[in-house]
Design a protein around this motif. Sequence first.
Motif, mmCIF file in Angstrom:
data_model
loop_
_atom_site.group_PDB
_atom_site.id
_atom_site.type_symbol
_atom_site.label_atom_id
_atom_site.label_comp_id
_atom_site.label_asym_id
_atom_site.label_seq_id
_atom_site.Cartn_x
_atom_site.Cartn_y
_atom_site.Cartn_z
ATOM 1 N N UNK A 91 -9.008 -29.211 -28.763
ATOM 2 C CA UNK A 91 -9.991 -30.297 -28.735
ATOM 3 C C UNK A 91 -9.376 -31.558 -28.155
ATOM 4 N N UNK A 92 -8.082 -31.757 -28.433
ATOM 5 C CA UNK A 92 -7.382 -32.892 -27.830
ATOM 6 C C UNK A 92 -7.410 -32.781 -26.305
ATOM 7 N N UNK A 93 -7.230 -31.542 -25.817
ATOM 8 C CA UNK A 93 -7.291 -31.333 -24.365
ATOM 9 C C UNK A 93 -8.677 -31.717 -23.834
ATOM 10 N N UNK A 94 -9.725 -31.333 -24.573
ATOM 11 C CA UNK A 94 -11.086 -31.695 -24.155
ATOM 12 C C UNK A 94 -11.258 -33.209 -24.118
ATOM 13 N N UNK A 95 -10.664 -33.888 -25.113
ATOM 14 C CA UNK A 95 -10.771 -35.350 -25.131
ATOM 15 C C UNK A 95 -10.119 -35.953 -23.892
ATOM 16 N N UNK A 96 -8.936 -35.411 -23.550
ATOM 17 C CA UNK A 96 -8.260 -35.888 -22.333
ATOM 18 C C UNK A 96 -9.125 -35.629 -21.104
ATOM 19 N N UNK A 97 -9.682 -34.423 -21.019
ATOM 20 C CA UNK A 97 -10.469 -34.080 -19.839
ATOM 21 C C UNK A 97 -11.697 -34.976 -19.741
ATOM 22 N N UNK A 98 -12.273 -35.333 -20.893
ATOM 23 C CA UNK A 98 -13.404 -36.256 -20.889
ATOM 24 C C UNK A 98 -13.002 -37.602 -20.309
ATOM 25 N N UNK A 99 -11.820 -38.086 -20.714
ATOM 26 C CA UNK A 99 -11.330 -39.366 -20.201
ATOM 27 C C UNK A 99 -11.160 -39.286 -18.683
ATOM 28 N N UNK A 100 -10.535 -38.194 -18.214
ATOM 29 C CA UNK A 100 -10.280 -38.065 -16.779
ATOM 30 C C UNK A 100 -11.603 -37.976 -16.011
ATOM 31 N N UNK A 101 -12.559 -37.202 -16.564
ATOM 32 C CA UNK A 101 -13.846 -37.036 -15.887
ATOM 33 C C UNK A 101 -14.582 -38.360 -15.818
ATOM 34 N N UNK A 102 -14.531 -39.125 -16.911
ATOM 35 C CA UNK A 102 -15.229 -40.416 -16.923
ATOM 36 C C UNK A 102 -14.620 -41.353 -15.887
ATOM 37 N N UNK A 103 -13.284 -41.371 -15.817
ATOM 38 C CA UNK A 103 -12.630 -42.251 -14.843
ATOM 39 C C UNK A 103 -13.006 -41.840 -13.427
ATOM 40 N N UNK A 104 -13.093 -40.541 -13.196
ATOM 41 C CA UNK A 104 -13.436 -40.075 -11.854
ATOM 42 C C UNK A 104 -14.882 -40.367 -11.488
ATOM 43 N N UNK A 105 -15.759 -40.425 -12.501
ATOM 44 C CA UNK A 105 -17.192 -40.507 -12.206
ATOM 45 C C UNK A 105 -17.647 -41.935 -11.912
ATOM 46 N N UNK A 106 -16.958 -42.921 -12.515
ATOM 47 C CA UNK A 106 -17.403 -44.302 -12.308
ATOM 48 C C UNK A 106 -16.827 -44.810 -10.991
ATOM 49 N N UNK A 107 -17.713 -45.309 -10.128
ATOM 50 C CA UNK A 107 -17.294 -45.685 -8.773
ATOM 51 C C UNK A 107 -16.309 -46.853 -8.795
ATOM 52 N N UNK A 108 -16.717 -47.932 -9.457
ATOM 53 C CA UNK A 108 -15.869 -49.111 -9.483
ATOM 54 C C UNK A 108 -14.713 -48.874 -10.441
ATOM 55 N N UNK A 109 -13.498 -48.869 -9.908
ATOM 56 C CA UNK A 109 -12.365 -48.419 -10.713
ATOM 57 C C UNK A 109 -12.016 -49.412 -11.825
ATOM 58 N N UNK A 110 -12.334 -50.678 -11.595
ATOM 59 C CA UNK A 110 -12.080 -51.666 -12.652
ATOM 60 C C UNK A 110 -12.965 -51.356 -13.858
ATOM 61 N N UNK A 111 -14.254 -51.119 -13.596
ATOM 62 C CA UNK A 111 -15.172 -50.744 -14.672
ATOM 63 C C UNK A 111 -14.739 -49.428 -15.293
ATOM 64 N N UNK A 112 -14.336 -48.487 -14.430
ATOM 65 C CA UNK A 112 -13.940 -47.168 -14.924
ATOM 66 C C UNK A 112 -12.791 -47.287 -15.911
#
Lengths: 243, 226
Positions: free
Chosen positions: A134-155
């Motif tokens: 589940x910790x791995x899933x949490x990490x993957x969620x963080x990475x996916x969220x960072x990748x999905x938001x266009x503006x990197x500052x907001x991300x």
Amino acid sequence: MWQFFHRLSSPPYFYGFAGRLVPWLAVPAALLALAGLYGGLVLAPPDYQQGESYRIIFIHVPSAWMSLFIYMVMATAGAISLIWHIKLWEAVAVSSAPIGAAFTFLALVTGSLWGKPMWGTWWVWDARLTSELILLFLYLGVIALYGAVEDKRTAARAVAILALVGVVNIPIIHYSVEWWNTLHQGPTVTKFDAPSIHVSMLIPLLLMALACKLYYVVVLLVRVRHVLVDREQSSRWVAELVK
Amino acid sequence: MKRSLTRAFLFLLRRDLMLAYRRRAEAVNPLLFFVIVVTLFPLGVGANPNLLQTMAPGVIWVAALLAALLSLDSIFRSDFEDGSLEQFLLSAHPVSVLVLSKVSAHWLVTGAPLLLMAPILGVSLGLGGNVIWMLFLTLLIGTPVLSLVGAIGVGLTVGLRRGGMILALLVLPLYVPVLIFGSNAVEMAATGLPATAQLSILGALLALAAALAPLPTAAALRLSLS
């Protein structure tokens, strides 16, 4: 002292500082890893119960330690960046996620490889394994969220919020999973009641743990430098750097 | 001041319920989804009554969790698109309280119907009377937690064009404790054991989520709109 920290938060200063620091940390990391591996794979005696297979702990245990440690670093960096709006710490939080995910994955894979000869199966729905997954899933969620938001500052700030939410949840998830496992299935896995580990095994293990920590710092510094340069593309110091 | 905050909370709640009432057809979808997912399990694993009975708590809980997940996006979506969300953020009231109001309305529209349907599904999977009562109770305490925690994920992804998959990735790991204690309490009841511990922990999770979750949700909404 404080002045040094203040200066360190400025991206151009940090870029140079980290660049000079990296070789000084990378070489000890490599040396420690070599010493740890030699001690663990060659010098340490085989285990009386598990034979040679136990040697995977020299990778597995440090990775598992790092997987939690990096999440804590990520959440702390996220909190700092949210409170004081320091770009550097945003970069630290964002850059930590892939490294943490890699260590978590490594811990899971090595655990699974060890489980096959020991438990006779690749995967057991054991409390620790499940919470690591589940910790791995949490990490993957963080990475996916960072990748999905266009503006990197907001991300980066979104990542910080998510990391903080995650850090509140990790203990809850961990204990609930432990509860779930103890109630659902009996101890199918005979728990090796932690025999106090012998010094000849403990020293290589600690060396490897230290090597992993240093390796994390090295990779983190390199990644943070990249993030900073990418973020500050339009600023003068980057233009001078490229020139 | 305090009174006006209560009024804002109730006003927003009434507004959201009214909007949901005007779009009744949409509100039925999560419920249908819930029923269909539960129906798929007997078709998938076979109609053996014993097997279904053992699996029922988990199946119903997982289905409720997925239904909650699927309906999450609508908490802030329409307000985000027509700009009213910006007005909420600009209002004099703390955003976290407004978030709590919106989440409450959302739960009343999408979560509460699941509670009424769950006993019927429980009967169809062969659960007995007191077990169904426990199922109802765990869903009553547990599904608001799903809405509250899910709202954080929605706040983070509402600005994204295709946030659906990411929302699932963000939110599902956080749902693990609720799933464990919810389905476990029902299983306990099925074996005739008391489940007060699980219910207490679910209640604690609800208290924690109600107190804490609106804060990151508000922060995330501010971020998504900046």
